[in-house]
Write an enzyme that holds these catalytic residues in place. Structure first.
Site, PDB file in Angstrom:
ATOM      1  CG  HIS A  80      78.708  38.562  78.779  1.00  0.00           C
ATOM      2  ND1 HIS A  80      79.339  39.202  79.823  1.00  0.00           N
ATOM      3  CD2 HIS A  80      77.884  39.483  78.223  1.00  0.00           C
ATOM      4  CE1 HIS A  80      78.926  40.446  79.907  1.00  0.00           C
ATOM      5  NE2 HIS A  80      78.033  40.643  78.941  1.00  0.00           N
ATOM      6  CG  ASP A  81      81.520  37.021  81.723  1.00  0.00           C
ATOM      7  OD1 ASP A  81      82.540  36.311  81.659  1.00  0.00           O
ATOM      8  OD2 ASP A  81      81.304  37.964  80.938  1.00  0.00           O
ATOM      9  N   GLY A 101      74.380  39.998  81.731  1.00  0.00           N
ATOM     10  CA  GLY A 101      75.721  39.511  82.035  1.00  0.00           C
ATOM     11  C   GLY A 101      76.061  39.512  83.520  1.00  0.00           C
TER      12      GLY A 101
END
Length: 205
Positions: A51-52, A69
């Site tokens: 994520h991200d 992440g």
């Protein structure tokens, strides 16, 4: 774990990417951010992009590259197989990560790292040549690398002092690539950044 049920989170994928078998790419953990894959990336089998993350353009992620992440991969970076990158690390443009490495701090632009706990091993010379850097540019980067990481003068100060010396050098300071490498290193020591991968005095360039 940060995701809240019902949130609209985002993944943005650009053009001309080749994403191979069993790759997992996660959306952002909150609506205020997004995971981004730029253009012209090769993402080989069983890679994981959490994520991200931000993977910019023209990168090659070999099989089983695992990005935690919030990792940033700039442009024209190349990873060997089976590497792991700690969350919030930055992987600089034109860098190379040797296979099987665990990267827990930033990889500066133009450099090569490897090891169970990745350490700087010098410049990514072959990658620079392949990407059209001139012999003069590479020579200047090598000289700057030695000044920063392989000082022969014990009175040369700390790394910030050596970075400043390279910037102020009457010849090295004129090359945009050298200035870009210096800024990449300096940025890694900014607040909330992880610093750069460790260096040993025997590392070559």
């Amino acid at each position: 774990m940060k995701y809240k049920l019902g949130n609209e989170c985002f993944l943005e994928i650009g053009d001309n990417n080749e994403i191979r078998e069993h790759v997992s790419i996660h959306r952002s953990s909150s609506p205020s951010d997004k995971t981004v894959i730029g253009d012209n990336n090769l993402i080989m089998g069983s890679c994981h992009i959490a994520h991200d993350c931000k993977v910019r353009n023209n990168n090659i992620l070999a099989n089983n590259t695992l990005l935690a992440g919030h990792v940033l991969v700039e442009d024209y970076a190349h990873t060997g197989g089976g590497i792991v990158v700690h969350q919030f690390c930055h992987i600089g443009s034109f860098s190379f990560i040797g296979g099987g490495s665990v990267v827990s701090q930033d990889v500066p632009k133009y450099t090569m790292v490897s090891g169970e706990r990745a350490e700087l091993r010098g410049l990514n010379l072959e990658g620079l040549r392949r990407r059209g850097f001139s012999a003069t540019e590479i020579k200047s980067l090598r000289a700057a690398y030695r000044e920063i990481f392989m000082p022969t003068d014990m009175s040369s100060g700390n790394i910030e002092d050596r970075l400043a010396q390279v910037e102020q050098h009457k010849e090295l300071g004129l090359f945009p690539a050298v200035c870009s490498m210096v800024q990449s290193i300096r940025d890694s020591f900014a607040e909330n950044r992880r610093g750069i991968c460790k260096f040993r005095s025997w590392s070559g360039s």
